[in-house]
Scaffold this motif. Structure first.
Motif, PDB file in Angstrom:
ATOM      1  N   THR B 171       0.846  -1.204   0.000  1.00 39.85           N
ATOM      2  CA  THR B 171       0.000   0.000   0.000  1.00 39.85           C
ATOM      3  C   THR B 171       0.883   1.256   0.000  1.00 39.85           C
ATOM      4  OG1 THR B 171      -0.194   0.049   2.426  1.00 39.85           O
ATOM      5  CG2 THR B 171      -1.909  -1.112   1.223  1.00 39.85           C
ATOM      6  N   ARG B 184       4.122  12.680   2.411  1.00 40.14           N
ATOM      7  CA  ARG B 184       2.681  12.502   2.184  1.00 40.14           C
ATOM      8  C   ARG B 184       2.273  11.060   2.407  1.00 40.14           C
ATOM      9  NH1 ARG B 184      -0.128  16.235  -2.236  1.00 40.14           N
ATOM     10  NH2 ARG B 184      -1.876  15.505  -0.976  1.00 40.14           N
ATOM     11  N   CYS B 185       3.177  10.153   2.029  1.00 49.45           N
ATOM     12  CA  CYS B 185       2.922   8.734   2.237  1.00 49.45           C
ATOM     13  C   CYS B 185       2.728   8.448   3.729  1.00 49.45           C
ATOM     14  CB  CYS B 185       4.153   8.001   1.753  1.00 49.45           C
ATOM     15  SG  CYS B 185       3.776   6.582   0.846  1.00 49.45           S
ATOM     16  N   GLU B 188      -0.644  10.418   4.849  1.00 49.74           N
ATOM     17  CA  GLU B 188      -1.931  10.083   4.223  1.00 49.74           C
ATOM     18  C   GLU B 188      -2.161   8.583   4.020  1.00 49.74           C
ATOM     19  OE1 GLU B 188      -2.572  14.295   1.859  1.00 49.74           O
ATOM     20  OE2 GLU B 188      -1.679  12.641   0.789  1.00 49.74           O
ATOM     21  N   ILE B 189      -1.100   7.795   4.030  1.00 44.06           N
ATOM     22  CA  ILE B 189      -1.267   6.359   3.790  1.00 44.06           C
ATOM     23  C   ILE B 189      -0.929   5.536   5.036  1.00 44.06           C
ATOM     24  CG2 ILE B 189      -0.518   4.384   2.393  1.00 44.06           C
ATOM     25  CD1 ILE B 189      -2.115   6.443   0.805  1.00 44.06           C
ATOM     26  N   PRO B 192      -2.989   6.837   8.769  1.00 40.69           N
ATOM     27  CA  PRO B 192      -4.391   6.434   8.939  1.00 40.69           C
ATOM     28  C   PRO B 192      -4.550   4.938   9.217  1.00 40.69           C
ATOM     29  CG  PRO B 192      -4.152   7.818   6.994  1.00 40.69           C
ATOM     30  CD  PRO B 192      -2.767   7.511   7.473  1.00 40.69           C
ATOM     31  N   GLN B 193      -3.592   4.136   8.757  1.00 34.82           N
ATOM     32  CA  GLN B 193      -3.708   2.694   8.978  1.00 34.82           C
ATOM     33  C   GLN B 193      -3.251   2.275  10.373  1.00 34.82           C
ATOM     34  OE1 GLN B 193      -2.865  -0.055   5.647  1.00 34.82           O
ATOM     35  NE2 GLN B 193      -2.155   1.726   4.525  1.00 34.82           N
TER      36      GLN B 193
END
Ligand code: ADP
Ligand code: MG
Lengths: 345, 275
Positions: B171, B184-185, B188-189, B192-193
């Protein structure tokens, strides 16, 4: 970005101390559909990942169009990859997954939403925008992953076994769908697969790989008719490999052919490879029968339209045009009668 | 039925004796006067005398949690996305050290480090980065925030880096492939996980901050100070358990809010997972 060609020059990759790719050179014309085909572990995924920027090359160059991308980080390359596991972002909705690449490019919300809506229509997923990706089926996830890659209008599309996690029926459907979509968009596409049938059905060009090397680059028909060596032949379903004899119609150290080309005859025909043997086994396969024959020290697979009693003596013949002649070095001999193949390396 | 009851009985008993009974006792005693009648006098005294300390405690705790989040996300993010292998390895070894240092030692070290003529100002002045006249003591709310963060960052980072390491790596790669830079990874990625894990880390840190006595005692001399300090003061100097219990009630309330937020979040995650 327009459609662009990809070129690899002498690409070598080492991972964890092992050399995974050896001196790979490959040209992928703009707008073509190329399949990387080979057994598991031969380095197909690694090759794809190196194009996307996730496996730094030890040597060699990667060019997309006119520019070298070998030294760029993944986010600057502009390649669009569909991962084998799809790699959808679980904390976003379907529409969120599709629009995130556009958000990264600073496109305003209204346009992002409009483009996602249009893409969902194309993918046959209208109305799924607000769904969580966790609630989708495998085939739907696959489409979302493909849509996410296509929404940025990339110069090249990289697909890592996109169909291998799906049921056989869905896979056959999506195969045609994917191919038509690729042709409609005209996007340069490289697809990894270990399934020769899939590669033969979809590709313009097949790149056959083995143990980190490119063995052969050819159109599907040529690859099928003229595999570059014994191993390539075996991988492509040439299941009979017999030692050549002086009175055979083609001179070769080894003669290869597929069992479906070997038939039982009452008398030996002209212009064919002929062997005599004892039937070991006869199995019904739907349209006909599959036979195993003992011929001297060799076992031959052949087909027959009628059942044959095991133990009986038969004559099996293969038309010369269906034979593949290999030299003592295991390489295909150049003077074969089947279509002229462009054999690289 | 009976074997099951027997199995959980020891755990239930331990919770009842060690947790529920003292909790209930202190809650009740906060509302009981000498005669045995109900009263809110202790509560009013607590607010009157220590209202400022309660507010101070909440603000210090919030500031600490913000600092802890920022630093742990940065460290865990670098451990997950960092591109320089030796730096990642070095950081992996370094960041855990404060975990093994007791709070009292941390407080003492912070005291000698952050004082007006402490080690930090000494270094800054010697290296010419600071004018000696500008030197000031950080032994106030800033010292508390820095010490709490220094002590809790490794713990939260440990949880967070573990959670980040176990998310589906592809992901992250998909995001980078689509054009997301490392930062940003992360935001935003990756984040949140793992936000559930971050929240757990912060809640546990909050409870720790609300219960540590040694750090405020070491770092802050005057008023206002942390509630723990005031509760200890009330008990040791005045033998006034009632007001101390009333103060404790505020601690419970603050941690209860955090616990509620946590429970609500895990519950929504469960229902989502079940769908
Ligand atoms: N990160 C890695 N470190 C070390 N070896 C790896 C790594 N990734 C893949 N390999 C090895 O490289 C070889 C090729 O892997 P891969 O490209 O995934 O093959 P394929 O996709 O053709 O099945 C395998 O032998 C695999 O074990
Ligand atoms: Mg693979």
């Amino acid at each position: 970005m327009g459609v662009e060609a990809l070129a690899l020059h002498g690409l070598s990759i080492r991972l964890g101390g092992a050399q995974i790719l050896h001196d790979v050179t490959l040209n992928v014309p703009a707008g073509s559909f190329t399949c990387l085909l080979g057994p598991s572990g031969c380095g197909k995924t690694t090759l794809l990942r190196s194009i996307a920027g996730f496996a730094p090359p030890a040597s060699g160059d990667i060019r997309l169009g006119a520019r070298s991308i070998a030294d760029l980080p993944p986010e600057k390359r502009g390649t669009a990859m569909v991962f084998q596991s799809y790699a959808l972002w679980p904390h976003m909705t379907v529409a969120g997954n599709l629009t995130y690449p556009l958000k990264l490019r600073g496109i305003v919300r209204a346009e992002r939403d409009a483009r996602a809506e249009a893409l969902l229509d194309i993918l046959g997923l209208s109305g799924f925008g607000a769904r969580k990706v966790g609630s989708l089926s495998g085939g739907q996830r696959q489409r979302v992953a493909l849509g996410r890659a296509l929404i940025i209008d990339p110069p090249i599309l990289l697909l890592d076994e996109p169909l291998s996690n799906l049921d056989a029926a869905i896979r056959r459907n999506l195969r045609g769908e994917l191919r038509r979509l690729q042709q409609r968009l005209g996007i340069t596409t490289i697809m990894v697969t270990h399934d020769q049938e899939e590669a033969l059905a979809m590709a313009d060009t097949i790149v056959l790989m083995r143990a980190g090397r490119v063995v052969q680059v050819a159109a599907p028909q040529d690859l099928y008719a003229r595999p570059a060596d014994l191993d390539a032949g075996r991988f492509l379903g040439v299941d009979n490999m017999l030692a050549g004899r002086p009175d055979d119609p083609v001179a070769a150290a080894t003669l290869g052919f597929r069992s479906m080309d070997a038939r039982i005859h009452a008398t030996a025909p002209q212009d064919a490879l002929v062997r005599h043997g004892t039937v070991l086994d006869c199995a019904y396969t739907g349209g006909g029968y599959h036979l195993q024959l003992q011929s001297g020290a060799e076992v031959i697979s052949a087909v027959s339209g009628v059942p044959v009693t095991p133990g009986s003596q038969v004559c099996v013949a293969v038309p010369t045009a269906s034979l593949m002649a290999f030299g003592a070095d295991q390489m295909l001999l150049p003077n074969g009668s089947p279509p002229i193949a462009e054999t690289v390396q | 039925m009976l074997p099951g009851l027997l199995l959980i009985a020891p755990a239930l008993l331990a919770i009842a004796l060690l947790y529920v009974v003292p909790l209930a006792r202190s809650v009740i005693f906060a509302f009981v006067d000498e005669g045995g009648g109900l009263t809110t006098a202790h509560l009013r005294t607590a607010v009157e005398l220590y209202g400022r300390d309660v507010v101070f405690t909440v603000l210090v705790a919030l500031a600490s949690l913000i600092l802890i989040s920022v630093v742990s996300i940065a460290i865990a993010g670098y451990l997950t996305l960092g591109a320089t292998p030796w730096a990642v390895t070095a950081l992996r070894w370094l960041y855990r050290w404060p975990l093994f240092i007791p709070f009292i030692v941390a407080g003492q070290t912070a005291r000698s480090f952050l004082a007006r003529n402490g080690l930090m100002n000494g270094l800054l002045i010697d290296s010419g980065l600071m004018d000696p006249a500008m030197a000031q003591s950080l032994l106030d709310w800033r010292g508390l925030v820095l010490t709490f963060a220094w002590k809790q960052v490794p713990f939260v980072t440990l949880l967070l880096a573990g959670a980040m390491a176990s998310i589906d790596r592809s992901t992250i790669e998909a995001a980078r492939n689509m054009g997301a830079g490392r930062f940003r990874c992360l935001i935003e990625i990756v984040l949140p996980q793992v936000r559930g894990t971050l929240l757990v880390g912060l809640i546990l840190s909050l409870v720790t901050i609300m219960s540590v006595l040694s750090v405020p005692m070491m770092i802050i001399a005057g008023n206002p100070t942390m509630m723990t300090s005031m509760m200890a003061h009330r008990v040791t100097y005045y033998g006034d358990y009632a007001v101390a219990n009333a103060l404790g009630l505020f601690s419970y309330l603050i941690t209860a809010v955090a616990a509620y937020a946590y429970l609500r979040m895990t519950l929504t995650q469960h229902t989502e997972g079940a769908r």
